[in-house]
Structure formats: C-alpha cells, structure tokens
Design an enzyme around this catalytic site. Structure first.
Site, PDB file in Angstrom:
ATOM      1  N   CYS A 269      43.869  22.865 -22.812  1.00 49.07           N
ATOM      2  CA  CYS A 269      44.761  23.180 -23.927  1.00 49.07           C
ATOM      3  C   CYS A 269      45.450  24.539 -23.782  1.00 49.07           C
ATOM      4  CB  CYS A 269      44.016  23.096 -25.258  1.00 49.07           C
ATOM      5  SG  CYS A 269      42.869  24.452 -25.517  1.00 49.07           S
TER       6      CYS A 269
ATOM      7  N   CYS B  86      41.606  27.860 -21.319  1.00 49.02           N
ATOM      8  CA  CYS B  86      41.138  26.475 -21.218  1.00 49.02           C
ATOM      9  C   CYS B  86      42.133  25.707 -20.344  1.00 49.02           C
ATOM     10  CB  CYS B  86      41.038  25.842 -22.599  1.00 49.02           C
ATOM     11  SG  CYS B  86      40.737  24.064 -22.519  1.00 49.02           S
TER      12      CYS B  86
ATOM     13  N   ASP C 185       2.525  10.513   3.258  1.00 53.03           N
ATOM     14  CA  ASP C 185       3.438  11.410   3.952  1.00 53.03           C
ATOM     15  C   ASP C 185       2.611  12.467   4.677  1.00 53.03           C
ATOM     16  OD1 ASP C 185       5.839  12.271   4.764  1.00 53.03           O
ATOM     17  OD2 ASP C 185       6.486  13.114   2.848  1.00 53.03           O
TER      18      ASP C 185
ATOM     19  N   GLU D  18       0.849  -1.197   0.000  1.00 50.58           N
ATOM     20  CA  GLU D  18       0.000   0.000   0.000  1.00 50.58           C
ATOM     21  C   GLU D  18       0.882   1.244   0.000  1.00 50.58           C
ATOM     22  OE1 GLU D  18      -1.821   0.445   4.143  1.00 50.58           O
ATOM     23  OE2 GLU D  18      -0.952  -1.563   4.141  1.00 50.58           O
TER      24      GLU D  18
ATOM     25  N   TYR E 278      -5.594   3.005   7.358  1.00 48.11           N
ATOM     26  CA  TYR E 278      -4.818   1.854   6.896  1.00 48.11           C
ATOM     27  C   TYR E 278      -4.708   0.718   7.907  1.00 48.11           C
ATOM     28  CZ  TYR E 278      -1.037   4.639   9.088  1.00 48.11           C
ATOM     29  OH  TYR E 278      -0.274   5.384   9.936  1.00 48.11           O
TER      30      TYR E 278
ATOM     31  N   LYS F 107       2.590   4.594   1.227  1.00 48.94           N
ATOM     32  CA  LYS F 107       3.002   5.169   2.513  1.00 48.94           C
ATOM     33  C   LYS F 107       2.747   6.674   2.418  1.00 48.94           C
ATOM     34  CE  LYS F 107       6.640   5.175   5.946  1.00 48.94           C
ATOM     35  NZ  LYS F 107       6.570   6.605   6.246  1.00 48.94           N
TER      36      LYS F 107
ATOM     37  N   CYS G 162      35.713  26.867 -25.455  1.00 46.32           N
ATOM     38  CA  CYS G 162      37.092  26.706 -25.888  1.00 46.32           C
ATOM     39  C   CYS G 162      37.002  26.547 -27.398  1.00 46.32           C
ATOM     40  CB  CYS G 162      37.713  25.462 -25.262  1.00 46.32           C
ATOM     41  SG  CYS G 162      39.278  25.032 -26.045  1.00 46.32           S
TER      42      CYS G 162
ATOM     43  N   CYS H  34      41.568  20.855 -29.124  1.00 45.95           N
ATOM     44  CA  CYS H  34      41.688  20.752 -27.665  1.00 45.95           C
ATOM     45  C   CYS H  34      41.493  19.283 -27.251  1.00 45.95           C
ATOM     46  CB  CYS H  34      40.633  21.626 -26.990  1.00 45.95           C
ATOM     47  SG  CYS H  34      40.566  21.354 -25.214  1.00 45.95           S
TER      48      CYS H  34
ATOM     49  N   LYS I 194      10.854   2.661   0.812  1.00 50.90           N
ATOM     50  CA  LYS I 194      10.810   4.093   0.507  1.00 50.90           C
ATOM     51  C   LYS I 194      11.388   4.408  -0.865  1.00 50.90           C
ATOM     52  CE  LYS I 194      10.736   6.302   4.881  1.00 50.90           C
ATOM     53  NZ  LYS I 194      11.177   7.552   5.385  1.00 50.90           N
TER      54      LYS I 194
HETATM   55  S1  IVH Z   1       1.371   0.966   8.798  1.00 55.19           S
HETATM   56  C1  IVH Z   1       3.864  -0.238  12.615  1.00 55.19           C
HETATM   57  N1  IVH Z   1       0.597   2.032   6.604  1.00 55.19           N
HETATM   58  O1  IVH Z   1       4.431   5.589   8.349  1.00 55.19           O
HETATM   59  C2  IVH Z   1       3.427   0.985  11.982  1.00 55.19           C
HETATM   60  N2  IVH Z   1       1.907   3.340   8.082  1.00 55.19           N
HETATM   61  O2  IVH Z   1       6.969   4.477  10.077  1.00 55.19           O
HETATM   62  C3  IVH Z   1       2.316   0.620  11.106  1.00 55.19           C
HETATM   63  N3  IVH Z   1       2.338   5.600   7.274  1.00 55.19           N
HETATM   64  O3  IVH Z   1       4.057   6.671  11.511  1.00 55.19           O
HETATM   65  C4  IVH Z   1       2.095   1.670  10.169  1.00 55.19           C
HETATM   66  N4  IVH Z   1       1.215   5.427   5.404  1.00 55.19           N
HETATM   67  O4  IVH Z   1       2.198   7.318  10.031  1.00 55.19           O
HETATM   68  C5  IVH Z   1       1.284   2.219   7.723  1.00 55.19           C
HETATM   69  N5  IVH Z   1      -0.191   2.835   4.601  1.00 55.19           N
HETATM   70  C6  IVH Z   1       0.492   3.029   5.728  1.00 55.19           C
HETATM   71  C7  IVH Z   1       1.127   4.242   6.037  1.00 55.19           C
HETATM   72  C8  IVH Z   1       1.831   4.355   7.225  1.00 55.19           C
HETATM   73  C9  IVH Z   1       1.938   6.218   6.161  1.00 55.19           C
HETATM   74  C10 IVH Z   1       3.197   6.201   8.323  1.00 55.19           C
HETATM   75  C11 IVH Z   1       2.639   6.065   9.703  1.00 55.19           C
HETATM   76  C12 IVH Z   1       3.798   5.680  10.585  1.00 55.19           C
HETATM   77  C13 IVH Z   1       4.945   5.588   9.637  1.00 55.19           C
HETATM   78  C14 IVH Z   1       5.675   4.288   9.828  1.00 55.19           C
END
Ligand code: IVH
Length: 673
Positions: A419, A416, A121, A117, A236, A119, A434, A439, A322
């Site tokens: 040369c 240069c 931010d 899934e 999630y 991650k 140059c 050269c 990541k």
């Molecule tokens: S699972 C054991 N799923 O990432 C932690 N985390 O370092 C389980 N995060 O602080 C987290 N998207 O805020 C999970 N789809 C996702 C996520 C997610 C972002 C963040 C979460 C956590 C950090 C994990």
C-alpha cells in the site's frame, strides 16, 4: 591344601562369571536390572581380583575380558561370509505401494506378508560365533570386505560373549558350528548428549549426531575408548540356518540367544498394516531412546525373500521405508516481506523449490529482523530449511562455506510494499507493522482468515479462490461473499457448474454461526481461538460484547490488559462497525451460546495432551466447553484434570509436577457422559 584353595577359587570364578553375566543380560539386554550398579560392580571387582591371583583361569569370554588387548595400529581387513547388503529407500506409503506391486509381480502372487521393524541409525556390524563363543566383530566396509573391530565390539555389554539359550527351545545345530548375527551398534540419545556435554566443558568440538559418534567409537584403535562410550547393539538378522522359516522367527531366535532385539518389530499382513506401523513409529520416534531413520519392511517368508534375490547391492525382498527428511538445503533467491492480516510484516525467503517431508517448499519464514541477524542470511545464500509437521517451513542455518561473495544483504523496507504507507515498529521492538487498516495485503489475509476452519469454515473456499474473487472484482469485503451467485463463480478458473453450486451452498450454510467462531472471524488483534471462546462464554451475544467496558473485558479469565484494549478498540472502530452491519444485512446470524451449555464440568479446567483415539482433541475441548468447563492449553496449579492420550508431551510431566489429576481418554469420556 594349596590345591584345595585353587579349586575353590576356580569354582568361585565360574560362579561369579555366571552371576555377572546374568545381571549383564538383565541390565543391558532386558533393561530390567535385578541388582544395583554398585552391587554389580562389586561382583566384577571380586572376579577381577581372583583372576589376577589365578591368571590361569582367565578365559576370553570372562566379563573382565571385554576390554582387553592393546591399541591397534590399524584394523585387519576381513572378508564377509556373504556380502553385507544395503536397502532400497522409499519415503512414503505410496512409494512403498510401488515396491509392493513390483515384488508381487515378480512372485506372481498377490498376497505377501511382511515383517516390519525399526531402522536403527547406527553402524552395521557382523558378529561371528564359533561353538557359541564370539570370535569376530566386523564393520560392513564396502559390503564384501570390512574391518575387524572385535576388540571394540567385545566392550559392548549387550553383546553376549557366549551364546546361551534364554528361550524355551534349544537349537542343537547351533552348538557345533559357526553362527553369524548381524545388527546395528547404536548410542542412546542420552549417552550422546552426555558425551557432548563433556566435549563442551572441555571446549572441544561437538559431535554432530549419535550415529557418527557410534561409528567413530567402533573405529577407535584403542578399545578403552570404545568401552567408555556406552554403546548398544540391536540384532536384526540371523544368517545361520537354525530352522527359521520367517524373518519374524529370526528375531525370536536372536532374542532367545541373548541378544537385544527391536521390541516394536511386528508382522504386517498388508500395506495398510505397514502404513499403521509407519504412523505409530513416526509418533513414537521422538520418545525412543535411540535414533531411527525409518522402518525396514521385509517379505516375512524366508523362502520368498530368497527367491526375490538381489539387484545391485540390495535385496529385492526388503525395503527401507524412511521418514522423509525434515531438512534440506537450497538457495535463497530473494527475500520479500509479507503483510499479515494484523499488519505484521514478516520477512520471507523465496527459495529455489526443494522437497521436504514429501512436499515442495518454495518459501520459508525468516520471522523478523532479529532472526535474520542471528542467522546472518543474505540473498543468494545456501541455507538449511526445515519443516516439522504442519508448521511453516523456516530457515535454520546458513551454509556460509558455500558463499561466493555475490550474496546481498537484505534491508527491511520502510514503506509497505503493497500500500506504500510507512511501516512502524511495534511496542515490542522486533515487530514491524503496516498500520493502514485498508492495506490490500492485510485485507486479503483477513479474508483468508474469515473463511478458515476456525472461523466461518466455508468448505471449498481457500486462499486461491479468495484471490480469484478479489482479482475479478467479485468481492470487496467478507460480506460480499454472501451475495455471490453461481453464475459469478462458474467462469472462475478450476470451477464448473457443480463446484460453483457446491460453494454457493457451503456459503449459505455458513450463515448461521456460533458466537465464538464469529468473534474469531472478525480477526481482532491478539484474539485467538481460546480467547474467542472465553469471550463468547462470558458475553453470550455480539451486542453484549460490543458494549463491554475495558474493566468487564479484563475481568474475563485469561484476558489481560493488552488483549482487552485491542477488543475494546475494535468494537469502537467505524471500519469494523460497518463490516458487522453489512454482515448482518447479508443474513449472517450469530447463534448465541446461551442455554446450550450443560453444567456437568462447570468451573473445571481441562488440559489435553497426546493423541486421543475416539475423538479429536478439538472435539474433546468442545465437549468440555459444552458442559461448562474450560479447555486450557497449559498446565498450571489451577488445572483440574490433564487428559493423556498416546505419546503425551511435556504436559503429562507438568501434571505430575503440579499434582494435577491425570486421566485417560476412557475416564474422560465416562466423566463427560
Ligand atoms: S536389514 C540387506 N534391518 O540399514 C540389508 N538393516 O541400508 C539388510 N539397518 O546398513 C539390512 N536397522 O545397517 C536391517 N532393522 C534393520 C536395520 C538395518 C538399521 C541398517 C543396516 C544397513 C542399512 C540398510
């Protein structure tokens, strides 16, 4: 009578809440509204008025109660039911493979299925529901103790104040007790940009990124501020056991309960599936509405996940895959100049080596003196270096706060460094050249170019080998490559008998070369791949091209006066004439383009955008040309077709703007068949 009005109002209030909640869900969770914003607001307005009239009917889960309560002095601390953990990071599929090996060993089984899934931010949030009603929203804090941000959480429209079933299944267990949901509060890139625009207008400090702004909004003591920030929540994790056996099922359940979940999330059976997912998402990343910084890959089977346990603050059963950061900071140890094959002088920062997107970077281009001035970079500065895709790393910013006073400014040399001849300013102003055609630096670069993929395309012959050949005095110019013997190559570093014979064969095989690639190899100033192809099509043979007048050259589509002059001069230069004679003598045969082309796409101009599936973009362009068409890089009103692949760029939009016919890969291949 009064009683009657009251009960009517109560009914209307309840109905309105239901309808508003439905539309909230359509708009904020499903992203597919059924009514206009104005109509939705109007319903809310009516509800608000009725509630003012009959405050006894206000309930905490009413849509009007999202922003309620006064600004706080400080947040209450709360203890998490179970700790909010973090994840171990890996930055490549290879590192993921190591993680996989470790868990396979721990579990004593080879095949483990994963769930992948996005991650997000943003900021991690835990939500508690009692009897289906939202009672608490809390930040992660130190993992054990977080802050109670319920007031702010309630303002986020994609978070249900009351859990409801949107799927087919009913979860009876849910009704009685506590349900904990975890997820991420994020701000869309669009909302972030909008807010920053406002900041700019007000002359206030700009926010660095959407994550900081989302986190900052959640930690506002006044809920009215959070409410104004257009935040979203992606769920999630479902911590309560509602019968789920797989992490994937958790996502399904969360969706059924009315949460927004990651739509790209999916099962990944093997490491290769994970790798595919990683690539796909990396591609889509820019076009997503939210910032993400990678993937989360979990062991899908909840039983196995639990069995793997926790080490330190992170579960063993999941990992953050990541995206390698595209920027890093390092120190400019020196600034040197590099001479290109056309003589262009480029200032280059020599860096303390640093890893960016998985490769070690020790040089970054500074482009020209204007750029050095804009950046204000000195030798000794700490800088932010970036590297996007395959592009040459560049210096993006100087961290001036870290200056010690010992930094030294850079001055462009007047001679240069290779040369010793004087450097001249080009007509454009910024560019310095140059001018010495002999050269050694220019010569070396020209040789790299000569053997490169788009020119002679000699397999196994890169800059390192060219350097060795030059340094050993085995070649003086490109033509000498063709008389190299195996015995000349074997003693070179990194060479053995096998590789020497392979290179010998590759050089031999490259002797027959299509005209376009031959023109490219000559390295004529201002002549890139597209121009070389256009010239080959128009003139068909080297002889005809050599003889072409300035007028004939300018008549070629896409060739302007400057380019024409450069080509004209090149073929009248004794130096180039000598090289061409020598190449001919060495057995280089330029294959004329004559007769090879079809006519099916004659006169049609194609532009490709996005990733094609069955052929590469270069192959597609070659196909167009072989059928008499032109492949162009930019869309204009003259373009006939824009072929759109996966994750198309701006060109797709431009095609729409110009009303150019748009087709997909399949349609294109059918047309070219
Ligand atoms: S699972 C054991 N799923 O990432 C932690 N985390 O370092 C389980 N995060 O602080 C987290 N998207 O805020 C999970 N789809 C996702 C996520 C997610 C972002 C963040 C979460 C956590 C950090 C994990």
């Amino acid at each position: 009578m009064k009683q009657h009005i009251k009960s009517q109002a109560k009914k209307r209030i309840e109905k309105l809440r239901e309808v508003i909640n439905h539309h909230r869900y359509r708009y904020h969770v499903l992203d597919s509204p059924e009514i206009s914003d104005a109509a939705h607001d109007s319903l809310k307005h009516e509800l608000k008025q009725l509630e003012q009239q009959f405050p006894e009917f206000i309930t905490p889960d009413s849509p009007t109660q999202r922003v309620s309560g006064k600004a706080l002095d400080k947040f209450k601390k709360v203890t998490h039911v179970s700790p909010m953990l973090s994840l171990e990071d890996v930055f490549s599929i290879d590192e993921f493979a190591e993680w996989e090996k470790r868990i396979a060993k721990l579990l004593g089984q080879k095949r483990v299925l994963y769930f992948g899934e996005l991650k997000f931010d943003g900021i991690a949030i835990s939500l508690l529901y009692e009897q289906g009603t939202l009672v608490r929203g809390a930040t992660r804090g130190d993992g054990k103790i977080g802050e109670d941000v319920t007031q702010n959480i309630r303002t986020i429209e994609s978070i249900p104040l009351k859990l409801e079933f949107h799927g087919n299944k009913k979860y009876d267990k849910l009704l009685g007790g506590t349900v904990e949901v975890r997820g991420e509060v994020v701000m869309t890139k669009k909302a972030f940009k909008k807010l920053n625009k406002v900041q700019k207008k007000k002359g206030e400090k700009l926010y660095a990124n959407a994550r900081n702004l989302a986190a900052g909004s959640i930690r506002q003591l006044d809920p009215a501020i959070a409410a104004s920030r257009e935040l979203s929540f992606f769920a999630y994790a479902l911590l309560t056991d509602l019968g789920q056996r797989l992490h994937g099922e958790e996502h399904d359940l969360l969706k059924d309960l009315g949460f927004k979940t990651d739509e790209l999330a999916r099962m990944a059976a093997t490491k290769d599936d994970v790798a595919d997912f990683y690539r796909e998402v990396a591609h889509k990343r820019k076009s997503l509405a939210f910032d993400i910084d990678g993937l989360v890959i979990s062991v899908n089977d909840s039983e196995l996940y639990k069995k793997l346990g926790v080490v330190g603050k992170a579960p063993r059963g999941a990992v953050a895959l990541k995206f390698a950061p595209e920027e890093a900071t390092t120190i400019v140890e020196n600034i040197i100049v590099q001479i290109g094959r056309t003589g262009a002088v480029t200032p280059v920062a020599v860096l303390r080596p640093v890893r960016i997107s998985g490769v070690t970077v020790s040089r970054a281009t500074l482009h020209n003196m204007d750029e050095i001035g804009r950046l204000g970079v000195n030798i000794g500065d700490t800088v932010i270096v970036g590297r996007a895709g395959d592009v040459i790393p560049d210096v993006r910013e100087v961290v001036k706060e870290l200056r010690t006073g010992k930094e030294k400014p850079f001055h462009m040399p007047t001679l240069c460094p290779v040369c010793g001849q004087s450097l001249k300013k080009g007509s454009g102003g910024v560019l310095i050249r140059c001018m010495n055609k002999e050269c050694p630096a220019r010569h070396r670069e020209a040789l790299y170019h000569f053997v490169s993929k788009k020119a002679f395309d000699i397999d196994g012959l890169g800059p390192k080998t060219i350097n060795a050949l030059l340094d050993e005095g085995l070649i003086q110019d490109a033509a000498d490559l063709f008389s190299l013997k195996e015995g000349d190559l074997v003693p070179l570093e990194r060479f053995g008998e096998k590789s020497a014979s392979n290179l010998r064969e590759a050089i031999d095989a490259s002797r027959r070369i299509p005209l376009a690639r031959f023109i490219m190899a000559l390295g004529i100033l201002h002549v890139g791949e597209e121009t070389a192809i256009d010239l080959a099509h128009r003139f068909r043979t080297t002889e005809a091209l050599k003889k072409a007048s300035l007028d004939e050259l300018t008549a070629v589509p896409n060739i302007g006066e400057i380019v024409a002059k450069s080509i004209h001069a090149f073929f009248r230069d004794e130096h180039s004439a000598a090289l061409m004679r020598k190449l001919k003598h060495a057995g280089v045969t330029v294959v004329s383009e004559k007769g090879k082309t079809g006519t099916k796409l004659k006169g049609k101009i194609f532009v490709f955008t996005g990733e094609l599936k069955t052929i590469t973009r270069d192959e597609a362009k070659a196909l167009v040309r072989s059928l008499g068409g032109t492949a162009s890089e930019s869309v204009s009103a003259r373009t006939d077709y824009v072929v759109v692949g996966d994750s198309p760029g701006l060109k797709h939009e431009q095609a729409k703007k110009f009303g150019v016919s748009i087709m997909d890969e399949k349609e294109f291949l059918k047309m070219a068949k």
